[in-house]
Structure formats: C-alpha cells, structure tokens
Design a protein around this motif. Structure first.
Motif, short mmCIF file in Angstrom:
data_model
loop_
_atom_site.label_atom_id
_atom_site.label_comp_id
_atom_site.label_asym_id
_atom_site.label_seq_id
_atom_site.Cartn_x
_atom_site.Cartn_y
_atom_site.Cartn_z
N LEU A 81 0.83 -1.20 0.00
CA LEU A 81 0.00 0.00 0.00
C LEU A 81 0.86 1.26 0.00
O LEU A 81 0.55 2.24 -0.68
CB LEU A 81 -0.94 -0.01 1.21
CG LEU A 81 -2.08 -1.03 1.11
CD1 LEU A 81 -2.75 -1.23 2.46
CD2 LEU A 81 -3.10 -0.61 0.07
N ALA A 82 1.96 1.23 0.76
CA ALA A 82 2.84 2.38 0.80
C ALA A 82 3.44 2.64 -0.58
O ALA A 82 3.57 3.79 -1.01
CB ALA A 82 3.95 2.16 1.83
N THR A 83 3.78 1.55 -1.29
CA THR A 83 4.34 1.71 -2.64
C THR A 83 3.29 2.28 -3.58
O THR A 83 3.59 3.15 -4.40
CB THR A 83 4.85 0.35 -3.15
OG1 THR A 83 5.70 -0.21 -2.17
CG2 THR A 83 5.61 0.50 -4.44
N LEU A 84 2.06 1.80 -3.44
CA LEU A 84 0.96 2.33 -4.25
C LEU A 84 0.82 3.84 -4.04
O LEU A 84 0.74 4.62 -5.00
CB LEU A 84 -0.35 1.62 -3.87
CG LEU A 84 -1.65 2.27 -4.33
CD1 LEU A 84 -1.83 2.11 -5.82
CD2 LEU A 84 -2.85 1.68 -3.59
N VAL A 85 0.82 4.25 -2.77
CA VAL A 85 0.67 5.68 -2.45
C VAL A 85 1.86 6.47 -3.00
O VAL A 85 1.69 7.54 -3.59
CB VAL A 85 0.56 5.86 -0.92
CG1 VAL A 85 0.67 7.32 -0.53
CG2 VAL A 85 -0.78 5.30 -0.44
N LEU A 86 3.06 5.91 -2.86
CA LEU A 86 4.26 6.59 -3.37
C LEU A 86 4.17 6.78 -4.88
O LEU A 86 4.39 7.88 -5.39
CB LEU A 86 5.51 5.80 -3.01
CG LEU A 86 6.79 6.34 -3.65
CD1 LEU A 86 7.37 7.46 -2.80
CD2 LEU A 86 7.82 5.27 -3.88
N PHE A 87 3.85 5.70 -5.59
CA PHE A 87 3.75 5.79 -7.05
C PHE A 87 2.69 6.81 -7.45
O PHE A 87 2.94 7.69 -8.27
CB PHE A 87 3.40 4.43 -7.65
CG PHE A 87 4.58 3.48 -7.78
CD1 PHE A 87 5.84 3.96 -8.08
CD2 PHE A 87 4.40 2.12 -7.62
CE1 PHE A 87 6.92 3.09 -8.22
CE2 PHE A 87 5.47 1.24 -7.75
CZ PHE A 87 6.74 1.74 -8.05
N ALA A 88 1.50 6.70 -6.86
CA ALA A 88 0.41 7.60 -7.23
C ALA A 88 0.80 9.05 -6.99
O ALA A 88 0.61 9.91 -7.84
CB ALA A 88 -0.85 7.23 -6.43
N THR A 89 1.40 9.31 -5.80
CA THR A 89 1.78 10.68 -5.46
C THR A 89 2.87 11.20 -6.40
O THR A 89 2.79 12.34 -6.88
CB THR A 89 2.28 10.74 -4.01
OG1 THR A 89 1.35 10.06 -3.18
CG2 THR A 89 2.42 12.16 -3.54
N ALA A 139 9.26 -3.20 -10.55
CA ALA A 139 10.06 -2.41 -9.61
C ALA A 139 9.74 -2.81 -8.17
O ALA A 139 10.64 -2.97 -7.34
CB ALA A 139 9.79 -0.92 -9.82
N ALA A 140 8.44 -2.98 -7.87
CA ALA A 140 8.04 -3.30 -6.49
C ALA A 140 8.48 -4.70 -6.09
O ALA A 140 8.96 -4.91 -4.98
CB ALA A 140 6.53 -3.15 -6.33
N PHE A 193 -1.67 -4.29 -6.00
CA PHE A 193 -1.68 -2.85 -5.72
C PHE A 193 -0.74 -2.05 -6.61
O PHE A 193 -0.74 -0.83 -6.56
CB PHE A 193 -1.34 -2.61 -4.24
CG PHE A 193 -2.38 -3.19 -3.33
CD1 PHE A 193 -3.69 -2.72 -3.37
CD2 PHE A 193 -2.07 -4.21 -2.46
CE1 PHE A 193 -4.66 -3.27 -2.56
CE2 PHE A 193 -3.03 -4.77 -1.64
CZ PHE A 193 -4.33 -4.30 -1.69
#
Lengths: 312, 298
Positions: free
Chosen positions: A141-149, A172-173, A244
């Motif tokens: 989830l943190a990676t999702l938020v990072l990518f989106a942001t 990458a993830a 995600f």
C-alpha cells in the motif's frame, strides 16, 4: 581407562546410529504418538492440494465441488481461454526480468558489502531487518501511495501526461523483495565459503577478475541459482504486491485466480491452479537437478531443499 | 594465514580509487531500490498519517493527530490481528514442534524425502493453497456438508475465525518447522546420554537439554510466522468470507474503499510500531543474560 565409555559422536553423525537409537526412545506410546502426529501433519499439508487437483478433473458444468465424473475437459477449456493465455504471458513478462535483475543486483550488493566499512554494512542490515519486519501489505500500500503521489507530481511539474501503473511498477516493487532475498542467500554463502582457494589464487599472482570468475563465482553459483529460482517463483505467485501496483492490461495469473475466488471458484479455476502447481513444481525439480549436478561436479553438497530449509 | 589474507585483500582491493568506485557500483542498484522503494514509501506513510483526507479522497497536508485518535477508537481489526497471530503462532508450534523433532531424530533414511514433501507446499502458490480450504469448508459439499449428512449436526466454518486460523497455521507451518528442524538436527546426542546416565528422567532431559538447545530455532520460527500473520491480508480476505477482518483488510479498505489515505497511514504506522516493539522485545527477552546474540531474524 582413557577412552570414553561412550564414543564421542559429532552432531552431524549423531543421527541414526543403530545402537544409539534406544537412548532417547520413549515408551511405545510416545513413539506411536510421534508417528501418528507426523502422518496427520502430512495429510493436513496435502489435503488442500489434492482437493484442488481432484476437482480440476470434475466433469460438472454447474457446481464445482459436486462430483459428476472424471473428465479432463476443463484443462482444454482453460488452455484455450484467450484471457488465461494473456494472463500467463503477463506473469512471465513480470517474473523473468525480475528474476534476472534481482539476482544480478542482489549478488552485486552481496559482493560489494564485503568491501565496505562496518557502518555501511550495519545500515544495510538495518534496512534488510525493516524489509523483513514490515508486513507485505503495508509495503504494497505504501508503494501504491508513493507511485500515485509521484506520478501526480511528475504530471504537475513537467506538464507531461501522467505515467500510469503497469508492468514497470509491478517489476520495480517485486524487485525490492527479490533483491533482499538474493542478498541474504549470497551473503550466507559468502560467509561460509572457504577462503583458502581465493588466497591460493592470489598467492599464484592471479588478478582479481580471473580469481573471481574461476574461484568465487563457481562457489557462489548454488546460492545465485537458488536466488534466481526463488525470485522467479515469488514474482510468478505473488498476489499482494502485484494487485496494488498493477495497471490496466498487466493482470497476472494470481490476480485472475483471486478474482475467480471472489466470483466463485469454477473447475476452470482449479484446472488453471493445477497447471500452475505443476509448473512451480517443475521449477523446484529443475533447481534440485541443477544444484545436484553442480555439487556432484564440485563435490559440496547443496540442494534446493537444503537451501530453503537452512535459509528460513 | 593472516599475511596471506592481508595480501589477498590488498590485491583484491587493487588501486584505492578504482576499488572504491567498483564497490559503489556494486552496491548502488540495491541501495537505490532500498531507498526508493522501502525508505521512501515508509517515509511517505509516516508523513501522510499526520494529514487529513482530501475532498475527493487521498491526502491533504495538515498536522493533526486525529488519525491516531481514530485508530484507538476503532481497535477491532487490530485486536483480531493480535489474537489471531498469537493463536496461529501457538498453533504452528503445537503442530510443528513434534514434527520437527520427529524429522530430526527419528526419520532416518526417509528424512530427505519428508523434508522435500515439506518444501513442496511451501514452494507452491499461497493463493491456491488458501482457496482450497474454501472448497473443504463448503457448507454443502465440504466437511460441514459431510458431517451434516452423517450426523445431522449443522455448523459453519467458512467465514469464522476458526477457518482463518486453520488457513494461517496451514500457510505458515513450514516457516516454523524449518528453523526448529535445523536446531534440533544439530542437537548432540551425547548430551542426552549423559543426562540419562546421570539419572534424569525423559521429561527432565527434554526440559533441561532439548528445549534450551532448540530455543533459538523456536524463537526464529515464532517470529517468522508471527510477522506475516500479524499483517495477513489474503487469508482473511478469502477464508474470512467477508465476515471476519484483520488489520490487513482494514488497511486495504481505508486506502482503497474509503480512500482515506491519512487514516490508512496511521493504521500502517501503528501496525509497524507494534511489530517492531513485539519482535525487538521478544529478541531482547530471549537473548537476555546471554553473552552473544544467538537469535535474530536475519
């Protein structure tokens, strides 16, 4: 008088010596308990796998667990399903580059960490500790938020179209986990490696690169191969990180299976699952065979089972 | 030996400058991944946990502790995770310790085959092994259906904490057995003989010799299963059948369904904090009084 009454037995050979057996044997009841317990655990481990495989051969057209006779028809249906074909292809597109680059980068880092100071090594250890402790779902989830942001930021700052999610984000993830895995495997191997050959090589004035290629690399090969196969399998089977970080068009086989579970499992799901099980088992067999061949040629015992058991 | 090593490493190092460059090149990709995809995402989550939800979902900058207060007001998934992870760890131990003991001391020539049979399920897809239990727990055609047919008794497993617990123990059992097996396999049998010769009973020998020696494996195994169980998402999502939630499911719903990133971030930070404290305390507790750190997760 000086000879000990009981021959000293090293820990490795302590198992299975016939006369020694009786020493730690309990009563018949205890022995029977151990045997029954072990049989039950293996039944428990294989029951679900057997259930999936058996119901993949169910001739039913309606309910998945209602037995309507034996038929391999669902395998044909699954293999000819264009969606399943696409998802399998996608899984390979994710898993192959992952395994290659994670193995490369992980091995490089393991070699590099031998040459750095204590502080850098400690920092790496701390990060590896964190990557082990933090649950996969949190990192996903943190990676999702990072990518989106950061994609939003790229669009806003550079005025280009917003980069999307897809194979690149999944790869990458996944690589974060796989690099950690390879790093641990290769470092464990490096720490137990016999240094005398390397020293002999330098004493004979061999330059670093040939020494690495002819001495170090062959000794590391079992760990590197195991790392490659484990990385591939992780990527191929992973659901949490993939779901995600995937985008439209990058659905992989585990995502398809999860979707099928939510909609209700069909015999086709079981057929796909059975083929997936067969494929990952084949990977394990290839690993065993390669490592077996390698250790026969070089004489050092290494097996896939051994590496997995010892590493965890 | 030391002279040769020194010369070896000096030669391996080559010229000082070139060597430093090579080392950086070797470590660079892994460092990049750790910083960009481990440190950065976790840092963002910590920052977001002090923010507020933007109007259309996502994150709006703020500096508030509301999300943490909210976390304390709705602790249910948190408690579920803690209870299930503890029960699952105990379950793995009860199932795994006799198995590991059998493999290490009694399996004899079948040991390699039995170990391979333990690795195979572990190696195969987690998702498939989990959904198989859905078929086994099917109310009509699975175990409850068979029991109903035979005895008329009705009960439900799917969607209950029991189903999730079975899935957890099933999924993570090998991670408990492997380290236990490795430590038990190294157990020196002469110690057992000495204990017996000195008149100790079987139970006393187990408690005073086998258990202390197996302890590092036991601790490693417990941590290895506790960590993923605490953050488990897939097993409750499948076997919980929409009726039982753990922390992982709560996280996903706050990030994706409610699109309340700050609330989700606070939950994530809370989860990480609990894990760090539990695992570090556990390691400290087990290693206390020992001169060297014998147990770690790495």
């Amino acid at each position: 008088m000086t000879a000990p009454a009981v021959p000293v037995v090293g820990p490795r050979t302590a198992n299975g010596g016939a006369p020694r057996r009786a020493i730690d044997r309990g009563s018949g009841f205890v022995e029977r308990y151990f045997r029954i317990h072990t049989s039950l655990v293996y039944a428990f481990l294989y029951l679900p796998i057997v259930v999936v495989i058996v119901f993949a051969f169910n001739a039913t057209d309606t309910r998945v667990t209602l037995w309507r006779g034996f038929s391999p028809k669902w395998f044909g249906i699954a293999l000819n399903d264009p969606l399943v074909q696409k998802y399998v292809l996608n899984s390979f597109i994710v898993a192959i580059p992952n395994a290659i680059f994670a193995t490369l980068f992980g091995t490089m880092a393991a070699l590099g960490l031998q040459r750095v100071g204590k502080r850098v090594r400690l920092a790496f250890d701390a990060l590896t500790y964190v990557s082990v402790i933090v649950p996969e779902i949190v990192i996903a989830l943190a990676t999702l938020v990072l990518f989106a942001t950061s994609f939003d930021a790229i669009e806003a700052v550079f005025g280009v179209t917003r980069p999307g999610f897809g194979f690149h984000t999944i790869i990458a993830a996944h690589m974060l986990f796989n690099i950690s895995l390879v790093l641990l495997l290769v470092r464990a191997r490096l720490s137990t490696m016999d240094r005398t050959h390397v020293e002999a090589s330098y004493d004979l004035f061999a330059p670093p690169w040939p020494t690495f290629r002819q001495i170090t690399l062959p000794q590391l090969l079992p760990a590197i191969m195991a790392g490659f196969l484990l990385s591939f399998t992780f990527s191929f089977d992973d659901y949490v990180i993939t779901t995600f970080t995937s985008g439209p068009g990058s659905t992989t086989i585990p995502l398809y299976i999860f979707g099928a579970i939510k909609k209700g499992v069909t015999p086709e799901t079981n057929a796909v699952a059975t083929m997936m099980l067969a494929f990952t088992l084949a990977m394990l067999a290839v690993g065993q065979w390669l490592l077996g061949r390698q250790s026969r040629r070089r004489g050092g015992g290494a097996s896939m089972t051994g590496i997995i058991v010892e590493q965890t | 030996m030391t002279a040769a090593t020194a010369r070896g490493s000096r030669l391996a190092a080559g010229g000082r400058g070139r060597s430093a460059l090579l080392t950086s090149l070797l470590v660079f990709p892994a460092t990049l991944w750790y910083v960009a995809l481990l440190v950065a995402p976790l840092a963002i989550v910590v920052i977001f946990s002090f923010g507020t939800r933007a109007k259309n979902g996502g994150y709006a900058p703020a500096l508030t502790l509301d999300n943490y207060a909210d976390l304390l007001n709705r602790p249910e998934p948190f408690v579920n995770s803690l209870v299930m992870a503890t029960a699952g760890t105990v379950g793995c131990l009860l199932v795994g310790l006799p198995l590991a003991y059998y493999l290490a001391t009694r399996a004899g020539s079948r040991k390699n085959v039995l170990l391979l049979l333990l690795v195979i399920p572990f190696w195969t897809s987690f998702l498939i092994r989990t959904y198989a239990w859905l078929l086994i727990f099917n109310p009509d055609t699975g175990i409850p259906g068979i029991v109903k047919l035979l005895t008329g008794a009705e009960f439900r497993v799917r969607g209950t904490p029991i189903a999730v617990l079975v899935g957890l123990v099933y999924g993570y059992l090998p991670l408990m057995v492997f380290p236990l097996y490795v430590t038990l396999e190294r157990l020196d049998r002469t110690l057992l003989e000495a204990s017996k010769d000195l008149g100790a009973g079987r139970w006393a020998t187990f408690r005073q010799i086998t258990l202390p020696i197996a302890l590092p494996g036991l601790v490693t195994g417990s941590i290895l299963v506790f960590i993923p169980m605490m953050g488990e998402y897939v097993i409750p999502a499948i076997l919980g059948y929409g009726q039982f939630y753990m922390m992982g499911n709560a996280l996903v719903s706050s990030f994706l369904e409610a699109r309340n990133w700050p609330a989700g971030s606070a939950r994530a930070v809370g989860l990480i904090a609990v894990m760090l404290v539990t695992v570090t305390f556990y390691l400290w507790f087990v290693n206390r009084g020992r001169r060297t750190r014998e147990t770690s997760v790495l």
